[in-house]
Design a protein around this motif. Sequence first.
Motif, PDB file in Angstrom:
ATOM      1  N   PRO A 192      -3.259   4.938   4.695  1.00  0.00           N
ATOM      2  CA  PRO A 192      -4.074   4.862   5.916  1.00  0.00           C
ATOM      3  C   PRO A 192      -5.505   4.371   5.709  1.00  0.00           C
ATOM      4  CG  PRO A 192      -3.636   7.143   5.314  1.00  0.00           C
ATOM      5  CD  PRO A 192      -2.803   6.298   4.403  1.00  0.00           C
ATOM      6  N   HIS A 193      -6.113   4.742   4.611  1.00  0.00           N
ATOM      7  CA  HIS A 193      -7.495   4.310   4.354  1.00  0.00           C
ATOM      8  C   HIS A 193      -7.605   3.941   2.874  1.00  0.00           C
ATOM      9  CE1 HIS A 193      -8.560   5.971   8.280  1.00  0.00           C
ATOM     10  NE2 HIS A 193      -7.953   7.090   7.929  1.00  0.00           N
ATOM     11  N   ALA A 194      -7.295   2.697   2.576  1.00  0.00           N
ATOM     12  CA  ALA A 194      -7.222   2.289   1.172  1.00  0.00           C
ATOM     13  C   ALA A 194      -8.585   2.369   0.490  1.00  0.00           C
ATOM     14  CB  ALA A 194      -6.680   0.873   1.079  1.00  0.00           C
ATOM     15  N   THR A 195      -8.578   2.811  -0.740  1.00  0.00           N
ATOM     16  CA  THR A 195      -9.784   2.828  -1.569  1.00  0.00           C
ATOM     17  C   THR A 195      -9.547   1.942  -2.786  1.00  0.00           C
ATOM     18  OG1 THR A 195      -9.173   4.669  -3.000  1.00  0.00           O
ATOM     19  CG2 THR A 195     -10.126   5.231  -0.868  1.00  0.00           C
ATOM     20  N   LEU A 196     -10.622   1.683  -3.508  1.00  0.00           N
ATOM     21  CA  LEU A 196     -10.507   0.826  -4.698  1.00  0.00           C
ATOM     22  C   LEU A 196      -9.531   1.444  -5.706  1.00  0.00           C
ATOM     23  CD1 LEU A 196     -14.256  -0.181  -5.194  1.00  0.00           C
ATOM     24  CD2 LEU A 196     -12.439  -1.464  -4.043  1.00  0.00           C
ATOM     25  N   ARG A 197      -9.452   2.768  -5.733  1.00  0.00           N
ATOM     26  CA  ARG A 197      -8.557   3.427  -6.653  1.00  0.00           C
ATOM     27  C   ARG A 197      -7.081   3.286  -6.293  1.00  0.00           C
ATOM     28  NH1 ARG A 197     -11.086   9.365  -7.010  1.00  0.00           N
ATOM     29  NH2 ARG A 197     -11.241   8.960  -4.785  1.00  0.00           N
ATOM     30  N   ASP A 198      -6.813   2.737  -5.124  1.00  0.00           N
ATOM     31  CA  ASP A 198      -5.427   2.490  -4.739  1.00  0.00           C
ATOM     32  C   ASP A 198      -4.917   1.152  -5.270  1.00  0.00           C
ATOM     33  OD1 ASP A 198      -6.119   4.023  -1.558  1.00  0.00           O
ATOM     34  OD2 ASP A 198      -5.030   4.887  -3.270  1.00  0.00           O
ATOM     35  N   THR A 199      -5.761   0.396  -5.928  1.00  0.00           N
ATOM     36  CA  THR A 199      -5.318  -0.855  -6.554  1.00  0.00           C
ATOM     37  C   THR A 199      -4.288  -0.527  -7.623  1.00  0.00           C
ATOM     38  OG1 THR A 199      -7.384  -2.053  -6.117  1.00  0.00           O
ATOM     39  CG2 THR A 199      -6.032  -2.803  -7.973  1.00  0.00           C
ATOM     40  N   ALA A 200      -3.080  -1.089  -7.463  1.00  0.00           N
ATOM     41  CA  ALA A 200      -1.974  -0.712  -8.338  1.00  0.00           C
ATOM     42  C   ALA A 200      -0.770  -1.609  -8.024  1.00  0.00           C
ATOM     43  CB  ALA A 200      -1.585   0.753  -8.125  1.00  0.00           C
ATOM     44  N   VAL A 201       0.264  -1.448  -8.819  1.00  0.00           N
ATOM     45  CA  VAL A 201       1.556  -2.056  -8.501  1.00  0.00           C
ATOM     46  C   VAL A 201       2.390  -1.002  -7.786  1.00  0.00           C
ATOM     47  CG1 VAL A 201       3.630  -3.172  -9.373  1.00  0.00           C
ATOM     48  CG2 VAL A 201       1.436  -3.542 -10.524  1.00  0.00           C
ATOM     49  N   TYR A 202       2.898  -1.351  -6.618  1.00  0.00           N
ATOM     50  CA  TYR A 202       3.663  -0.424  -5.791  1.00  0.00           C
ATOM     51  C   TYR A 202       5.140  -0.815  -5.836  1.00  0.00           C
ATOM     52  CZ  TYR A 202      -0.623   1.580  -4.044  1.00  0.00           C
ATOM     53  OH  TYR A 202      -1.825   2.232  -3.959  1.00  0.00           O
ATOM     54  N   TYR A 203       5.965   0.162  -6.144  1.00  0.00           N
ATOM     55  CA  TYR A 203       7.389  -0.074  -6.274  1.00  0.00           C
ATOM     56  C   TYR A 203       8.153   0.635  -5.161  1.00  0.00           C
ATOM     57  CZ  TYR A 203       6.263  -1.459 -11.085  1.00  0.00           C
ATOM     58  OH  TYR A 203       5.751  -2.071 -12.193  1.00  0.00           O
ATOM     59  N   CYS A 204       8.993  -0.128  -4.505  1.00  0.00           N
ATOM     60  CA  CYS A 204       9.937   0.409  -3.526  1.00  0.00           C
ATOM     61  C   CYS A 204      11.292   0.472  -4.218  1.00  0.00           C
ATOM     62  CB  CYS A 204       9.977  -0.505  -2.300  1.00  0.00           C
ATOM     63  SG  CYS A 204      11.291  -0.157  -1.122  1.00  0.00           S
ATOM     64  N   ILE A 205      11.911   1.631  -4.218  1.00  0.00           N
ATOM     65  CA  ILE A 205      13.146   1.823  -4.993  1.00  0.00           C
ATOM     66  C   ILE A 205      14.191   2.493  -4.122  1.00  0.00           C
ATOM     67  CG2 ILE A 205      14.147   2.983  -7.000  1.00  0.00           C
ATOM     68  CD1 ILE A 205      11.224   3.009  -8.139  1.00  0.00           C
ATOM     69  N   VAL A 206      15.378   1.941  -4.155  1.00  0.00           N
ATOM     70  CA  VAL A 206      16.516   2.601  -3.526  1.00  0.00           C
ATOM     71  C   VAL A 206      17.270   3.320  -4.631  1.00  0.00           C
ATOM     72  CG1 VAL A 206      18.738   2.226  -2.414  1.00  0.00           C
ATOM     73  CG2 VAL A 206      16.709   1.008  -1.606  1.00  0.00           C
ATOM     74  N   ARG A 207      17.360   4.626  -4.478  1.00  0.00           N
ATOM     75  CA  ARG A 207      17.962   5.410  -5.559  1.00  0.00           C
ATOM     76  C   ARG A 207      19.461   5.453  -5.378  1.00  0.00           C
ATOM     77  NH1 ARG A 207      15.467  11.178  -7.510  1.00  0.00           N
ATOM     78  NH2 ARG A 207      15.960  10.934  -9.722  1.00  0.00           N
ATOM     79  N   PRO A 208      20.204   5.072  -6.405  1.00  0.00           N
ATOM     80  CA  PRO A 208      21.660   5.026  -6.291  1.00  0.00           C
ATOM     81  C   PRO A 208      22.248   6.383  -5.932  1.00  0.00           C
ATOM     82  CG  PRO A 208      20.917   3.948  -8.297  1.00  0.00           C
ATOM     83  CD  PRO A 208      19.731   4.657  -7.717  1.00  0.00           C
ATOM     84  N   GLY A 209      23.361   6.343  -5.273  1.00  0.00           N
ATOM     85  CA  GLY A 209      24.046   7.578  -4.959  1.00  0.00           C
ATOM     86  C   GLY A 209      24.734   8.157  -6.182  1.00  0.00           C
ATOM     87  N   GLY A 210      25.500   9.207  -5.987  1.00  0.00           N
ATOM     88  CA  GLY A 210      26.138   9.869  -7.115  1.00  0.00           C
ATOM     89  C   GLY A 210      25.161  10.757  -7.839  1.00  0.00           C
TER      90      GLY A 210
END
Lengths: 114, 111
Positions: free
Chosen positions: B76-94
């Motif tokens: 909602p309110h990005a700061t300089l410390r939010d600079t990063a690589v963001y990963y979206c992951i779908v976690r397998p079932g089972g």
Amino acid sequence: NAGVMQNPRHLVRRRGQEARLRCSPMKGHSHVYWYRQLPEEGLKFMVYLQKENIIDESGMPKERFSAEFPKEGPSILRIQQVVRGDSAAYFCASSPTGQGSEAFFGQGTRLTVV
Amino acid sequence: DAKTTQPPSMDCAEGRAANLPCNHSTISGNEYVYWYRQIHSQGPQYIIHGLKNNETNEMASLIITEDRKSSTLILPHATLRDTAVYYCIVRPGGNTGKLIFGQGTTLQVKP
């Protein structure tokens, strides 16, 4: 509640030596995962263990690499006869259950093979 | 292979909302959407996860479309410390539990 603890943080080994990386999961967590991140690359899954059992080792190299998670004590990732290509950051994560719960990562062990 | 598609990079002005999209068109009914980030070379940090309902915590909000084929992470309110690589992951079932990381989105928060 301490987080996932990995040690050592930095490890230097000469080619041909053995490297042992340790991971203590968060309290109450019985699932441990190991990941490797080569320089300038993404995180790659290596192995998933529960206490005394290897559940999924589909990401482990076929030779020289092994992992264990004994009933007592930390999980160990062991690399025998290290080569320069093993130089990487190795991250451990733990979770309380295998599915539908978040996994928390440690700060990693940076292995340098000289 | 990762089952998600993310833009390789995004910029965001400090103090503004950062909206990071993710496509996961092949997601199955029992798979969760997870978001992690990695700041510099630190260990990945869990942000949030959800199955089909929108989720919010102290770090972010996760909006999942009704058909579950895509989602958006909102800082909602990005700061300089939010600079990063963001990963979206779908976690397998089972019961495997493993996370499969793709290339992620490099978010650069600028002053």
